[in-house]
Design an enzyme around this catalytic site. Structure first.
Site: not given
Ligand code: SAM
Ligand code: SF4
Ligand code: DTB
Length: 319
Positions: A64, A194
């Site tokens: 992330c 989801c």
């Molecule tokens: N913080 C929250 C969480 O972790 O559930 C919500 C945001 S998080 C960015 C949502 C989702 O985006 C992650 O669980 C992951 O599946 C997807 N995601 C994040 N970064 C990604 C990346 N670089 N490539 C593909 N999917 C990604």
């Molecule tokens: Fe990214 Fe969600 Fe993990 Fe935070 S909790 S680092 S926003 S995927």
């Protein structure tokens, strides 16, 4: 074609048999399931994604760009202003989005917090526009989940991301069990779940099927299953990962369609790295939802006009 009785495969071994059959048999089977369950509603759901709170996250998810632990170039921002979110939601509606998804880079939220109250206000506003509303805010308490439902949330996104075993190689600041706990709170509150994952984080094909096995055990079943291909982010531990084989993606989509026939299967992050032909094959295999708009949370997504042209070419209606 693997003989399918009326009960979809749910356990790892039967998912594996379905997944590993010759590709065209697998596609025939997923197509048949798709026709049976979605025949009258063939089309692709258009979801607009907006990051309402970007960066600075305490968690160490190795994929992330928004984790504060890595030097990714993504700056921590404050929660977006209510009016600014509403304006984006109006534009999404105008552009034909059926669902508006808001993401926040938080470990989680709980009732009573000021930031959570602000998000509830935003949700109530957006709901008025008449689109389905989805949010992804990290971990929830039961009470926070109830308040989100009351504010008008249709679905809560909280991904498993990978198999129970591989999860600890990707994230250490929370556990796979923590993810399941939040999902149970969402279910108890009566919101749709989801939930999906990411392909291409060094996991095996078995890991992907183990993730699918866990999804198949949810009661109620997930309403939508986002399948993301890792978009490697500079500065993160997974920056150097190789892209996955397209046929592995297609196989997983088809197997998901067969195992969870009623779920929206969303071809999510990573479409910028897929050809039009590869995306067409994903839709053929059973994907029936995308994020549209040229930005995901921080990463790029195909141009809206290119997506419209692709759907037109394929004769797929936006749904
Ligand atoms: N913080 C929250 C969480 O972790 O559930 C919500 C945001 S998080 C960015 C949502 C989702 O985006 C992650 O669980 C992951 O599946 C997807 N995601 C994040 N970064 C990604 C990346 N670089 N490539 C593909 N999917 C990604
Ligand atoms: Fe990214 Fe969600 Fe993990 Fe935070 S909790 S680092 S926003 S995927
Ligand atoms: C999901 O499964 N994929 C979306 C949504 N749920 C929130 C997020 C994709 C994020 C891609 C990387 C980024 O934009 O930073």
């Amino acid at each position: 074609m693997v003989a399918l009785n009326s009960v979809p495969p749910k356990a790892f071994d039967s998912l594996s048999v379905v997944y590993h059959q010759p590709l065209f048999s697998l596609l025939e089977q997923s197509r048949q399931v798709h026709r049976t369950y979605w025949g009258q509603k063939e089309g692709v759901q258009l979801c607009r994604l907006l990051s309402i709170k970007t960066g600075g996250c305490s968690e160490d998810c190795g994929y992330c760009a928004q984790s504060a632990r890595y030097d990714t170039g993504v700056k921590a921002e404050r929660l977006m202003d209510r009016q600014a979110v509403l304006e984006e939601a109006r534009q999404a509606k105008q552009a034909g989005a059926g669902r508006f998804c808001m993401g926040a880079a938080w470990k989680g939220v709980r009732e009573g917090e000021a930031k959570f109250e602000s998000v509830l206000d935003i949700i109530r506003d957006v709901k008025q526009l008449g689109m389905e509303v989805c949010v992804t805010l990290g971990q929830l308490t039961d009470e926070a989940a109830r308040q989100l439902k009351a504010a008008g949330v249709t679905a809560y996104n909280h991904n498993l991301d990978t198999s129970p075993d591989h999860y600890r190689n990707i994230v250490t600041t929370h556990s796979f069990e923590d993810r399941l706990r939040t999902i149970r709170s969402v279910q108890r509150a009566g919101m749709s779940v989801c939930c999906g994952g990411i392909l291409g984080m060094g996991e095996s094909e078995d890991d992907r099927l183990k993730m699918l096995e866990v999804l198949c055990g949810f009661d109620p079943s997930p309403e939508s299953v986002p399948i993301n291909c890792l978009m490697p982010q500079e500065g993160t531990p997974l920056a150097g990962q190789k892209p996955i084989d397209v046929f592995e993606l297609v196989r997983l989509i088809a197997t998901t369609r067969i195992a969870l026939p009623r779920a929206r299967v969303r071809l999510s992050a990573g479409r910028t790295a897929l050809t039009r032909e590869a995306q067409a094959l994903c839709f053929f295999a059973g994907a029936n939802s995308i994020f549209f708009g040229d930005k995901l949370l921080t990463a790029p997504n195909p141009e809206e006009s290119d997506d419209r042209a692709l759907l037109r070419t394929l004769g797929l209606a936006p749904a």
